[in-house]
Design a protein around this motif. Structure first.
Motif, PDB file in Angstrom:
ATOM      1  N   LYS A   1     -40.756  15.499   4.075  1.00  0.00           N
ATOM      2  CA  LYS A   1     -40.462  14.468   4.811  1.00  0.00           C
ATOM      3  C   LYS A   1     -38.521  14.318   4.255  1.00  0.00           C
ATOM      4  N   SER A   2     -38.161  15.255   3.044  1.00  0.00           N
ATOM      5  CA  SER A   2     -37.133  14.347   2.335  1.00  0.00           C
ATOM      6  C   SER A   2     -36.694  16.139   2.658  1.00  0.00           C
ATOM      7  N   GLY A   3     -37.272  17.221   3.052  1.00  0.00           N
ATOM      8  CA  GLY A   3     -37.280  18.794   3.094  1.00  0.00           C
ATOM      9  C   GLY A   3     -35.841  19.478   3.708  1.00  0.00           C
ATOM     10  N   LEU A   4     -35.758  18.033   4.958  1.00  0.00           N
ATOM     11  CA  LEU A   4     -34.871  18.545   5.742  1.00  0.00           C
ATOM     12  C   LEU A   4     -32.966  18.032   5.281  1.00  0.00           C
ATOM     13  N   GLY A   5     -33.331  16.628   4.497  1.00  0.00           N
ATOM     14  CA  GLY A   5     -32.306  16.080   4.041  1.00  0.00           C
ATOM     15  C   GLY A   5     -31.447  17.173   2.873  1.00  0.00           C
ATOM     16  N   SER A   6     -32.077  17.478   1.878  1.00  0.00           N
ATOM     17  CA  SER A   6     -32.438  17.228   0.451  1.00  0.00           C
ATOM     18  C   SER A   6     -33.109  19.058  -0.007  1.00  0.00           C
ATOM     19  N   ALA A   7     -33.108  18.681  -1.184  1.00  0.00           N
ATOM     20  CA  ALA A   7     -33.790  20.742  -1.842  1.00  0.00           C
ATOM     21  C   ALA A   7     -34.583  19.617  -2.276  1.00  0.00           C
TER      22      ALA A   7
END
Length: 581
Positions: A151-157
């Motif tokens: 879920k967070s891999g697209l917008g951040s590291a």
């Protein structure tokens, strides 16, 4: 940007098509390093290779910069304490699956690596995997961008990308690319996708400790012994075992360490002579090897004030100097020749001012800060950058070139590898030259080789660089750190000259320079008081009492000012209270 690939936007993956418009825009930005150029979608590429020898050389600095500088939950403090991160736990527990490599195209300067990461601690057929890819520079290893299907891999590291980076870093730190052992490579690139059925009593439900360096205590059948903290297995056995040189270094530094008391002595040899004639005993008289200078540590001195601590520390050091002759230090030099910078080498460097530190020490006599003391005490783990890695890789070529050149003009010229040199007259110093040379015409000398990463293609316009160690007359600058280092190793090794060899990959005249530097006794005499002052007032107290005030609070000069302010404040308060009474 040379070497990037322009790919039609129609060649998109199912992952891309599952994103909404705003998310697709974010993904496009990751694949577009410039306005007119675009990298291919890694999820559409085929012919990925599972060969860890092809993986890019990602250094710790690259990982640190990427995690901290990009949008993520990682900060400078959390990355410094990386062992407490969830990402490191993923890597440590084997949740990162096999890593694959794709070079995009031969002329492209970037490459992709990808892996699957187990989504949680649950393992089995129902376990979910996240797919992460990372784009790096093929040569430098710098990280351009990365993505994960979480879920967070697209917008951040995210933690999953960081876990893959930790696995890449482990590969190069363990130097697995230097061996052809298929078993060792498989051990590194192993992953956890499921567990095999086992009897309940033989299953360990504890998570592995991050600080574990040794396997669990086992019986001969490999089952953990839950009743006794004793191992019947030889810790030095096998390719993955602890080397005897490491055990020896530990034995010298800490004879009563737990490893020497928690293993059955009738089944294990530790490489330390004990009267037996086992085949695994190292053939050295270890009893004559000096104790490291850090063995002066005494926790009972924790309550001493700074003045008493200096006095007692100096007395302990004077007694230490009387214990060992030059013959003992020569034996230490002999056993540290190979491997270079072995654990034993590092143990005896800790607490000593090595020649490469002479310039830094001499210019911080009035303010030896905490970072400097930590460096001397070997508290910090050093991560090799691109320049250091390049220098290590090129050293053998440089030595062969130097040897071939000198044999043309010097009779019976020899070059021998050497270890850590310590002089019994001043055991607070140490030096480790790249070699000891000898010829009929000039006798015995030392060799110091540098392979500058900045000038790896040749010494073009070197004389315009103010940081270059040599002057236009091709002499080593006396104000340069390398001059201090060369004079330091001549002092420790008691030699008259040192050849300073600058090696580059260039083939033009002047791309390789040999400078003979002679011992300068006047320079050394002026340098010694500064070095001895810092050692006596800052380093030696830290050796004896690792929680001493100087290292804990900051620089010596700052700590003096703080103490003075406290004394003045207390005096003012007392005087004020007296006036009230």
């Amino acid at each position: 940007m040379a070497g990037t690939i322009d790919v039609a936007t129609s060649n998109l993956s199912s992952y891309y098509q599952s994103l909404d418009i705003s998310q697709q825009f974010q993904y496009d930005r990751k694949l577009t390093p410039s306005k007119e150029e675009r990298l291919p979608d890694p999820f559409t590429l085929k012919n990925w290779k599972r060969d860890i020898n092809l993986l890019p050389n990602v250094a710790w600095l690259d990982i640190y910069k990427y995690l901290v500088d990009t949008t993520s939950e990682f900060t400078q403090d959390t990355v410094k304490a990386y062992k407490s991160l969830k990402a490191y736990s993923y890597f440590l527990c084997g949740h990162v699956q096999d890593i694959y490599y794709h070079d995009i195209e031969v002329e492209c300067q970037f490459c992709f690596v990808k892996s699957k990461i187990l989504s949680s601690t649950l393992q089995g057929k129902k376990a979910e995997f996240y797919h992460a890819w990372i784009c790096t520079n093929k040569k430098s290893g710098s990280i351009l961008t990365a993505n994960c299907t979480c879920k967070s891999g697209l917008g951040s590291a995210c933690d999953h990308v960081a876990a893959v980076l930790f696995k890449l870093l482990a590969y190069f730190q363990l130097e697995l690319h230097t061996t052809t052992s298929s078993s060792k490579l498989s051990t590194w690139n192993q992953s956890k996708t499921h567990t095999s059925p086992r009897p309940l009593k033989k299953i360990c439900f504890k998570r592995p400790k991050r600080s574990d360096l040794l396997p669990y205590s086992t019986h001969t059948d490999g089952v953990k012994d839950t009743k006794m903290n004793i191992s019947y297995a030889d810790p030095t056995a096998g390719a993955a075992g602890i080397s005897e040189i490491q055990l020896t270094a530990l034995k010298v530094a800490a004879p009563n360490a737990a490893i020497f008391t928690s293993f059955t002595t009738n089944r294990v040899h530790f490489g330390i002579p004990n009267g037996s004639q086992g085949n695994r005993i190292i053939q050295h008289d270890w009893s004559s090897i000096p104790r490291p200078i850090t063995s002066l540590y005494d926790p009972e001195k924790a309550k001493l004030n700074s003045r008493d601590l200096r006095t007692i520390s100096y007395q302990a050091f004077e007694e230490y100097k009387k214990l060992y002759t030059q013959n003992s230090y020569d034996k230490l030099c002999a056993v540290t020749v190979f491997p270079k910078r072995s654990p034993l080498w590092k143990v005896h460097c800790a607490g000593r001012i090595i020649a490469s530190m002479f310039h830094r020490i001499a210019h911080s006599i009035n303010n030896p800060n905490r970072a400097l003391i930590k460096c001397i005490m070997q508290y910090k783990l050093e991560y090799d950058g691109a320049a250091v890695i390049y220098s290590k890789q090129m050293t053998d070529s440089a030595l062969n070139c130097y040897l071939a050149t000198m044999r043309k003009s010097h009779g019976n010229f020899t070059l021998k590898a050497t270890g850590l040199h310590i002089n019994s007259k001043f055991p607070q110093f140490a030096a480790s030259p790249d070699g000891i040379i000898h010829c009929e015409c000039h006798g015995k000398g030392a060799l110091e080789v540098i392979c500058p990463y900045k000038y790896k293609e040749g010494l073009t316009n070197w004389y315009k660089d103010k940081d270059c160690p040599i002057s236009e007359s091709k002499l080593l600058k006396e104000n340069h750190p390398y001059f201090y280092q060369v004079q330091g190793l001549l002092l420790v090794c008691e030699l008259d000259y040192c050849d300073f060899f600058i090696w580059t990959q260039g083939n033009n005249a002047g791309d390789k320079i040999i400078i003979r530097v002679w011992r300068n006794d006047g320079f050394i005499e002026k340098l010694l008081p500064s070095l001895n002052q810092v050692f006596k007032n800052a380093i030696l107290p830290e050796i004896v009492n690792k929680e001493c005030y100087f290292t804990k609070k900051g620089s010596i000069e700052t700590s003096k000012k703080i103490l003075l302010i406290k004394e003045v404040f207390v005096t003012l308060v007392i005087n004020f209270m007296c006036t009230l009474l």
